[in-house]
Design a protein around this motif. Structure first.
Motif, PDB file in Angstrom:
ATOM      1  N   SER A  17      96.595 -11.273 102.443  1.00  0.00           N
ATOM      2  CA  SER A  17      95.381 -11.692 102.632  1.00  0.00           C
ATOM      3  C   SER A  17      95.776 -13.072 103.465  1.00  0.00           C
ATOM      4  CB  SER A  17      94.608 -11.968 101.379  1.00  0.00           C
ATOM      5  OG  SER A  17      95.419 -13.246 100.633  1.00  0.00           O
ATOM      6  N   LYS A  18      94.756 -13.555 104.136  1.00  0.00           N
ATOM      7  CA  LYS A  18      94.929 -15.002 104.907  1.00  0.00           C
ATOM      8  C   LYS A  18      95.191 -16.147 103.645  1.00  0.00           C
ATOM      9  CE  LYS A  18      91.571 -13.643 108.073  1.00  0.00           C
ATOM     10  NZ  LYS A  18      90.135 -13.900 108.825  1.00  0.00           N
ATOM     11  N   THR A  19      94.901 -16.146 102.571  1.00  0.00           N
ATOM     12  CA  THR A  19      95.049 -16.921 101.647  1.00  0.00           C
ATOM     13  C   THR A  19      96.123 -16.916 100.813  1.00  0.00           C
ATOM     14  OG1 THR A  19      93.594 -16.198  99.957  1.00  0.00           O
ATOM     15  CG2 THR A  19      92.448 -17.526 101.547  1.00  0.00           C
ATOM     16  N   SER A  20      97.194 -15.683 100.842  1.00  0.00           N
ATOM     17  CA  SER A  20      98.095 -15.718  99.915  1.00  0.00           C
ATOM     18  C   SER A  20      99.403 -16.397 100.284  1.00  0.00           C
ATOM     19  CB  SER A  20      98.297 -14.226  99.619  1.00  0.00           C
ATOM     20  OG  SER A  20      98.748 -13.491 100.716  1.00  0.00           O
ATOM     21  N   ASN A  21     100.376 -16.352  99.557  1.00  0.00           N
ATOM     22  CA  ASN A  21     101.885 -16.787  99.969  1.00  0.00           C
ATOM     23  C   ASN A  21     102.856 -16.132  99.267  1.00  0.00           C
ATOM     24  OD1 ASN A  21     102.073 -18.174  97.466  1.00  0.00           O
ATOM     25  ND2 ASN A  21     100.802 -19.903  98.383  1.00  0.00           N
TER      26      ASN A  21
END
Length: 641
Positions: free
Chosen positions: A175-179
């Motif tokens: 996802s765009k917000t995961s790291n």
């Protein structure tokens, strides 16, 4: 006159509405014909993108194509499984269908959203003549995953589960917000067979001949890591792909189209890893991944074909299993401290005993963390709450929390050779041999996968998995060519034991092989054997294993056409250098039913790697079957492909 007619029909339908809707319908029909004519002129059904979206593959026999999707609801034309043009025309027609008012029912533009967007791009849909419907279900699903990138995930082989003997692959939607710290919260797209927990012969037969239905599904990544890394103790490799955002979106739209589609599942070819490649092709149709597979598709080979695409992989990550972490913790402690940790983990020593040994706070923390890891490993196959509610674990956690020492998580090095960098799964060997006073030339071919002394890089330790290994011999003096053996399946699992980890070893084999009888004849016999035992690491690079096994031999040389025997077997494998391995095997079997012979075979085998994909093999053995003892010697050149 027109006014009168409208007044008369107004009871059923307002005149203005009737005339407008009729005109719209006529215009829709006309526009559909225009689009179909344009598609025909461009021959869109022959384009690669359409063939990929419909999963068309050339038919095995005869001309034309056939979709590998086996669910009629996936097709909008009755002949769509075999007729790309009819399916394309039916798909265009469905886009003009009126919206359905039933709750939860999707319009065709949404149910087949990847098809819609590709055809819109190719034909330039006029939104005034073909209204575009909103797709709230798809949009909500997409927003939940918030996709930005895709990672190919490969849990390594697991011999104790027939469905995962070759490994498994799935796709993680990053996802765009995961790291890297929150990747476990991302979602995965997985393809698997619905086996309904079936086992035994029925499981094998259905898996080989398409008796199970396979489907795509979406699950959180943490659930997959728990299943593969914690419960089945399988190391996991992650391959981050360089797909653009547009390509990721194409893949997601096609995954949505497949959410309820069913496929006939085949263990050998159309399996989990093979079907996932179709999603990558939908993302980037210029990839021709499926074309590289014919009669079989091994998961490690599917990873290899992805890795072989230039610049498709940006990075790799190794995620060790619970067992790998436990083994590293064990290696980091002395035998004395290992004993303390095991004693605490087995609840045979009080937790406070660790502070009574005069250990430093750092030493105490390492011992307690090993004890915690050990308890978690033992409970891995149980329900999660079982370990959490164990008072023993609570006491260990409490004692560890009192130490002002940061977590002593072991640093586990990424293996130097990834699964995609190991030897190719097929092997051929050309050898010269001398046996029972005869010289011969032997050619052997093994389609898949790995034996105990093949180059180990990229494969799991102590695992042999071979299917359809066959050899033919040409006897020089007799000018005779004959089949020497055909192993349908040959599996050996020798995971090593220590004071914390105590797996059992096992082996199984079924096939055809020539055996020497009293009259010096060597007929083909049917064979099957099974064994169970234990394995241990000794010295630095050696593994010893012992089995108790039983064997069945089928031949018309026996009165009952069958002989049964049992006895011990064992061996030791040395890794002398990175390119040189040696193995010693021995077995003795006493036959009591159908024959009263005592048979044995003793063999010494060596492998020297010349390159990662070639090597030399030498084997010398002493054998006694159902005739006189004899010696055998072979020397051969091996190539992996």
């Amino acid at each position: 006159m027109v006014i009168a007619t409208c007044l008369f029909l107004n009871l059923l339908m307002p005149c203005s509405h009737r005339s407008v809707s009729g005109a719209a319908a006529n215009d829709g029909d006309a526009y559909l014909l225009e689009l179909q004519q344009s598609a025909q002129e461009k021959r869109l059904w022959e384009q690669r993108h359409w063939q990929v979206l419909m999963h068309y593959q050339p038919r095995l026999f005869g001309a034309g194509v056939k979709s590998q999707v086996d669910d009629p609801s996936f097709f909008l034309s009755p002949s769509g499984k075999f007729d790309p043009r009819a399916e394309l025309e039916a798909t265009l027609s469905s886009f003009f269908a009126p919206s359905l008012d039933e709750e939860g029912t999707e319009h065709s533009q949404c149910a087949f959203i990847a098809r819609y967007h590709w055809l819109k791009q190719e034909l330039g849909f006029d939104s005034a003549r073909l209204p575009e419907y909103a797709c709230p279900q798809f949009n909500d699903w997409l927003a939940e995953m918030n996709p930005d990138a895709v990672t190919l995930v490969f849990p390594v082989a697991y011999l104790n589960n027939p469905a995962s003997m070759f490994g498994h692959t799935l796709l993680r939607i990053d996802s765009k917000t995961s790291n890297e710290q929150t990747r476990l919260l991302d979602y995965t797209v997985n393809y698997a067979a619905n086996t309904q927990q079936e086992r035994g012969l029925s499981f094998a037969m259905k898996g080989l001949f398409g008796g199970f239905q396979g489907r795509f599904s979406v699950e959180p990544y943490y659930a997959q890591v728990k299943r593969y890394g914690d419960l089945e103790n399988r190391d996991i490799w992650e391959y981050r792909l360089t797909l653009s955002y547009e390509e990721v979106m194409r893949m997601m739209m096609h995954a949505w189209e497949l959410k309820s589609a069913q496929f006939d599942y085949y263990f050998i070819d159309e399996n989990c890893s093979y079907q996932l490649l179709s999603l990558l092709e939908a993302a980037r149709p210029s990839l021709h991944l499926l074309d590289q597979f014919g009669l079989w598709a091994v998961p490690a080979d599917t990873v290899r074909v992805v890795a072989d695409v230039e610049d498709l992989i940006s990075s790799t990550t190794f995620r060790p299993s619970r067992r790998t972490v436990l083994q590293e913790r064990i290696r980091n402690l002395s035998p004395e401290l290992q004993n303390i940790a095991k004693c605490i983990g087995d609840d045979q020593c009080p937790v406070d005993s660790v502070s009574e040994k005069g250990l430093s706070p750092l030493g105490q923390s390492k011992v307690l963390e090993l004890a915690m890891e050990y308890v978690g490993y033992r409970y891995a196959g149980e329900k999660e709450e079982t370990a959490e509610n164990d008072p023993r674990l609570m006491h260990i956690l409490k004692a560890r929390s009192k130490l002002d020492i940061p977590p002593q998580t072991p640093r586990i090095e990424k293996p130097s050779i990834r699964p995609d960098q190991g030897h190719q799964s097929s092997r051929a060997e050309l050898s010269y041999g001398y046996e029972n006073d005869q010289h011969f030339i032997q050619l052997s071919l093994r389609p898949v996968l790995h034996d105990l002394i093949d180059p180990p890089g990229g494969y799991i330790d102590g695992a042999q998995l071979e299917f359809l290994d066959a050899a033919g011999r040409y006897y020089v003096s007799d000018n005779k060519l004959e089949l020497e053996y055909l192993d349908f399946v040959d599996i050996v699992s020798i995971p090593t034991r220590n004071r914390f980890i105590e797996p059992f070893s096992w082996k199984g084999n079924a096939g055809l092989k020539r055996m020497l009888f009293d009259d010096d004849d060597r007929p083909i016999t049917g064979q099957g054997n099974f064994g169970a035992g234990v394995s241990y690491d000794i010295l630095h690079d050696a593994t010893i294993f012992l089995f108790a096994e039983a064997m069945m031999v089928i031949s018309d040389r026996f009165d009952e056409k069958l002989a049964l025997g049992a006895g011990p077997s064992g061996g030791i494998i040395f890794e002398l250098t990175e390119q040189w391995r040696m193995a010693f095997f021995a077995r003795a079997l006493a036959f009591m039913l159908g024959s009263t012979n005592l048979t044995y075979d003793i063999a010494l085998e060596q492998v020297i790697d010349l390159t990662p994909q070639s090597g030399l093999r030498f084997r010398i053995s002493r054998n006694q079957e159902f005739g006189s003892p004899y010696n055998s010697l072979t020397a051969g050149f091996v190539i992996y492909f």
